[in-house]
Motif scaffolding. Structure first.
Motif, PDB file in Angstrom:
ATOM      1  N   MET A  55      12.706  15.238  -6.369  1.00  0.00           N
ATOM      2  CA  MET A  55      11.627  16.034  -5.780  1.00  0.00           C
ATOM      3  C   MET A  55      12.138  16.936  -4.666  1.00  0.00           C
ATOM      4  N   GLU A  56      11.468  18.063  -4.516  1.00  0.00           N
ATOM      5  CA  GLU A  56      11.779  18.945  -3.382  1.00  0.00           C
ATOM      6  C   GLU A  56      11.203  18.337  -2.106  1.00  0.00           C
ATOM      7  N   GLY A  57      11.740  18.797  -0.994  1.00  0.00           N
ATOM      8  CA  GLY A  57      11.213  18.354   0.286  1.00  0.00           C
ATOM      9  C   GLY A  57      11.784  17.030   0.770  1.00  0.00           C
ATOM     10  N   GLN A  58      13.042  16.742   0.422  1.00  0.00           N
ATOM     11  CA  GLN A  58      13.689  15.513   0.913  1.00  0.00           C
ATOM     12  C   GLN A  58      13.768  15.568   2.441  1.00  0.00           C
ATOM     13  N   ILE A  59      13.472  14.451   3.076  1.00  0.00           N
ATOM     14  CA  ILE A  59      13.372  14.376   4.538  1.00  0.00           C
ATOM     15  C   ILE A  59      14.694  13.891   5.134  1.00  0.00           C
ATOM     16  N   PRO A  60      15.175  14.516   6.219  1.00  0.00           N
ATOM     17  CA  PRO A  60      16.405  14.042   6.873  1.00  0.00           C
ATOM     18  C   PRO A  60      16.267  12.589   7.326  1.00  0.00           C
ATOM     19  N   GLU A  61      17.355  11.855   7.253  1.00  0.00           N
ATOM     20  CA  GLU A  61      17.335  10.424   7.576  1.00  0.00           C
ATOM     21  C   GLU A  61      16.840  10.174   9.000  1.00  0.00           C
ATOM     22  N   GLU A  62      17.265  11.013   9.915  1.00  0.00           N
ATOM     23  CA  GLU A  62      16.872  10.827  11.313  1.00  0.00           C
ATOM     24  C   GLU A  62      15.358  10.937  11.473  1.00  0.00           C
ATOM     25  N   GLN A  63      14.758  11.869  10.741  1.00  0.00           N
ATOM     26  CA  GLN A  63      13.305  12.037  10.833  1.00  0.00           C
ATOM     27  C   GLN A  63      12.569  10.850  10.197  1.00  0.00           C
ATOM     28  N   LYS A  64      13.104  10.343   9.091  1.00  0.00           N
ATOM     29  CA  LYS A  64      12.521   9.146   8.477  1.00  0.00           C
ATOM     30  C   LYS A  64      12.488   7.998   9.483  1.00  0.00           C
ATOM     31  N   GLU A  65      13.606   7.817  10.170  1.00  0.00           N
ATOM     32  CA  GLU A  65      13.720   6.696  11.110  1.00  0.00           C
ATOM     33  C   GLU A  65      12.788   6.880  12.311  1.00  0.00           C
ATOM     34  N   GLU A  66      12.639   8.128  12.772  1.00  0.00           N
ATOM     35  CA  GLU A  66      11.715   8.388  13.884  1.00  0.00           C
ATOM     36  C   GLU A  66      10.281   8.039  13.478  1.00  0.00           C
ATOM     37  N   ARG A  67       9.901   8.421  12.282  1.00  0.00           N
ATOM     38  CA  ARG A  67       8.547   8.126  11.813  1.00  0.00           C
ATOM     39  C   ARG A  67       8.346   6.626  11.606  1.00  0.00           C
ATOM     40  N   ARG A  68       9.382   5.962  11.108  1.00  0.00           N
ATOM     41  CA  ARG A  68       9.306   4.505  10.986  1.00  0.00           C
ATOM     42  C   ARG A  68       9.103   3.858  12.356  1.00  0.00           C
ATOM     43  N   ASP A  69       9.864   4.322  13.330  1.00  0.00           N
ATOM     44  CA  ASP A  69       9.753   3.759  14.684  1.00  0.00           C
ATOM     45  C   ASP A  69       8.374   3.998  15.278  1.00  0.00           C
ATOM     46  N   ASP A  70       7.794   5.177  14.992  1.00  0.00           N
ATOM     47  CA  ASP A  70       6.422   5.463  15.443  1.00  0.00           C
ATOM     48  C   ASP A  70       5.452   4.414  14.903  1.00  0.00           C
ATOM     49  N   LEU A  71       5.571   4.156  13.604  1.00  0.00           N
ATOM     50  CA  LEU A  71       4.660   3.213  12.959  1.00  0.00           C
ATOM     51  C   LEU A  71       4.843   1.799  13.497  1.00  0.00           C
ATOM     52  N   MET A  72       6.092   1.391  13.672  1.00  0.00           N
ATOM     53  CA  MET A  72       6.344   0.032  14.131  1.00  0.00           C
ATOM     54  C   MET A  72       5.886  -0.171  15.577  1.00  0.00           C
TER      55      MET A  72
ATOM     56  N   ILE B  30       0.814  -1.222   0.000  1.00  0.00           N
ATOM     57  CA  ILE B  30       0.000   0.000   0.000  1.00  0.00           C
ATOM     58  C   ILE B  30       0.851   1.276   0.000  1.00  0.00           C
ATOM     59  N   GLN B  31       1.953   1.267   0.749  1.00  0.00           N
ATOM     60  CA  GLN B  31       2.975   2.310   0.797  1.00  0.00           C
ATOM     61  C   GLN B  31       2.629   3.551   1.626  1.00  0.00           C
ATOM     62  N   HIS B  32       1.370   3.998   1.646  1.00  0.00           N
ATOM     63  CA  HIS B  32       1.053   5.173   2.471  1.00  0.00           C
ATOM     64  C   HIS B  32      -0.455   5.273   2.681  1.00  0.00           C
ATOM     65  N   GLY B  33      -0.851   6.170   3.580  1.00  0.00           N
ATOM     66  CA  GLY B  33      -2.262   6.376   3.859  1.00  0.00           C
ATOM     67  C   GLY B  33      -2.708   7.810   3.683  1.00  0.00           C
ATOM     68  N   SER B  34      -1.810   8.671   3.210  1.00  0.00           N
ATOM     69  CA  SER B  34      -2.149  10.076   2.943  1.00  0.00           C
ATOM     70  C   SER B  34      -2.349  10.252   1.447  1.00  0.00           C
ATOM     71  N   ASP B  35      -3.468  10.816   1.059  1.00  0.00           N
ATOM     72  CA  ASP B  35      -3.745  11.009  -0.365  1.00  0.00           C
ATOM     73  C   ASP B  35      -2.675  11.861  -1.043  1.00  0.00           C
ATOM     74  N   ALA B  36      -2.183  12.872  -0.348  1.00  0.00           N
ATOM     75  CA  ALA B  36      -1.168  13.748  -0.943  1.00  0.00           C
ATOM     76  C   ALA B  36       0.103  12.972  -1.268  1.00  0.00           C
ATOM     77  N   ILE B  37       0.535  12.113  -0.359  1.00  0.00           N
ATOM     78  CA  ILE B  37       1.759  11.341  -0.582  1.00  0.00           C
ATOM     79  C   ILE B  37       1.517  10.229  -1.597  1.00  0.00           C
ATOM     80  N   LEU B  38       0.363   9.595  -1.534  1.00  0.00           N
ATOM     81  CA  LEU B  38       0.042   8.566  -2.527  1.00  0.00           C
ATOM     82  C   LEU B  38       0.109   9.140  -3.939  1.00  0.00           C
ATOM     83  N   LYS B  39      -0.376  10.362  -4.100  1.00  0.00           N
ATOM     84  CA  LYS B  39      -0.342  11.002  -5.414  1.00  0.00           C
ATOM     85  C   LYS B  39       1.093  11.288  -5.834  1.00  0.00           C
ATOM     86  N   ARG B  40       1.918  11.796  -4.914  1.00  0.00           N
ATOM     87  CA  ARG B  40       3.323  12.079  -5.234  1.00  0.00           C
ATOM     88  C   ARG B  40       4.095  10.797  -5.554  1.00  0.00           C
ATOM     89  N   MET B  41       3.680   9.709  -4.941  1.00  0.00           N
ATOM     90  CA  MET B  41       4.323   8.414  -5.202  1.00  0.00           C
ATOM     91  C   MET B  41       3.926   7.826  -6.561  1.00  0.00           C
TER      92      MET B  41
END
Length: 445
Positions: A344-361, A261-272
């Motif tokens: 794409m613009e708006g690349q996310i810092p690696e640390e923030q990616k990992e924090e969000r991953r940890d939230d989900l897990m 599925i990859q995401h649950g936000s319509d905005a991100i699904l569209k960008r993907m």
């Protein structure tokens, strides 16, 4: 010669490795798992994301040392890394004697012959080629379960994905080749078929002009000896009412589905570049659960995609909580060279990616634990995979668990069991990912 294979990455890559092993066996070569005895080492690499590339390169460098300190005479690199970086591999790693592209794996015997003669062959074909002819492959998964690849390539072109550039457009394996493979696997003792492709649900579109996956499943259900059929890699937008009906009606088909599925936000699904909205995803999942209330759903998500805001992340968290997935994996976004998302613009810092991953897990762990506890007291069929002698328990999987990615059930049994046995067990305990149980009786057909 004695040949050793190292297959990295996905189970689709593993099928290619098993085909190559079959070709080499038929040619008279000997196969070995001992790197110190191998005269030829073949590494079938992955290049899907950064971590996979690193693992592939590290493995090549590690095996290269055996050309100095072992019996290894030839080092051959195939798969996705070879497809993408063939020139760099030859230039930077002189120990590599040959490279083999993703659609040229059927040339493995020729490549070894040429490398033995002192040449440094590069075997590549069009990435839209589908090797013709059936090969009886070597099963490397233990003998009682196997993967059945029904197609190659992908036409979706999601903005983060490099697969179409490495594996080409979608090509369905012909029906008779698939059925021959399934029959041979069953004759070899395989009881569980795991259906794989970059996208299983599109099977037949390029051959018949329309999707024929439900028809293929019905044909596979007729193969004697196969007891479980598990469907992996189903894109949500391609799940039809007909497919759901076949899954619900055919007793051999596990009530299990892997939905990337990859995401649950319509905005991100569209960008993907995904082709479903959150609402549509919820409707599809609702249909599956209505038809099969006991279905186990697995999905994968990407966190930290370019432009993902805190609001998008919260929407994804809310989506995961509401959808109540049984199995869930999360990857941090990996910018892949040559993909639109990399620029794409708006690349996310690696640390923030990992924090969000940890939230989900962390969220999913609680959901998985609650769902596992609901299994206590249920009676389930179990495919036995082995025994842990020191704990005097057997290890197996239920229909809810795909090999290598999901959990296990640990069984107490009064009688001796063998790997590959199908038994019936009552679930007596559970944690977030695994179950415990006791065998009620053993049966054979």
């Amino acid at each position: 010669m004695k040949i050793m294979f190292i297959s990295l990455g996905c189970d689709k890559n593993l099928v290619d490795s098993e085909v190559m092993l079959g070709l080499l066996r038929d040619r008279g070569h000997m196969l070995t798992n001992d790197e110190n005895e191998a005269e030829v080492i073949v590494i079938n690499t992955c290049s899907f994301i950064h971590d996979a590339r690193e693992e592939s390169v590290e493995t090549i460098l590690e095996m290269a040392k055996l050309k100095e300190n072992g019996k290894c005479r030839l080092l051959i690199v195939g798969g996705c890394l070879a497809e993408k970086y063939k020139d760099e591999i030859f230039k930077e790693i002189p120990e590599v004697d040959a490279v083999l592209g993703t659609t040229a794996y059927d040339r493995i015997c020729q490549v070894i012959d040429e490398a033995t003669e002192g040449k440094r062959p590069m075997a590549f074909e069009s990435i839209d080629r589908l090797p013709k002819g059936h090969v009886r492959r070597v099963i490397t998964t233990g003998g009682y379960f196997s993967y059945l690849k029904i197609a190659e390539g992908c036409d979706k072109h999601c903005t983060y994905c490099i697969i179409p550039k490495l594996r080409g457009s979608y090509r369905s394996v012909p029906l008779e080749d698939i059925l021959t493979d399934a029959r041979e696997l069953a004759a070899a003792g395989v009881k569980e078929l795991n259906i794989v492709a970059q996208e299983t649900t599109m099977w037949g579109k390029d051959i018949y002009g329309e999707k024929r996956f439900p028809m293929l499943l019905k044909k596979l259900c007729q193969v004697e000896g196969i007891e479980w059929i598990r469907i992996l890699y189903c894109y949500p937008e391609e799940i039809t009412d007909e497919l759901i009906q076949v899954m619900a009606e055919e007793p051999k088909i596990c009530h299990y589905l892997d939905l990337p599925i990859q995401h649950g936000s319509d905005a991100i699904l569209k960008r993907m570049g995904r082709r479903t909205s959150r609402k549509e995803l919820e409707e599809i999942i609702g249909k599956l659960r209505t038809a099969m209330p006991d279905i186990a759903l697995r999905t994968t998500l990407i966190t930290g995609f370019p432009g993902e805001t805190e609001k998008d992340h919260e929407e994804l968290m809310d989506f995961v909580e509401k959808m109540d997935f049984d199995r869930l994996g999360v990857f941090t976004y990996s910018p892949e060279e040559g993909t639109p998302a990399q620029k794409m613009e708006g690349q996310i810092p690696e640390e923030q990616k990992e924090e969000r991953r940890d939230d989900l897990m962390a969220l999913q762990q609680g959901i998985s634990e609650e769902n596992s506890r609901k299994m206590i007291g249920r009676t389930l069929q179990v495919l036995v995979e082995g025994r842990i002698p020191e704990e005097d328990v057997y290890v197996g999987r239920t229909y809810r668990d795909a090999p290598d990615v999901d959990g296990y059930i640990f069984l107490k049994a009064e009688e001796e069991l063998m790997s590959g046995d199908m038994v019936t067990a009552r679930v007596t305990g559970a944690d977030a990912y695994d179950l415990t149980g006791e065998v009620l009786y053993e049966f054979t057909e």
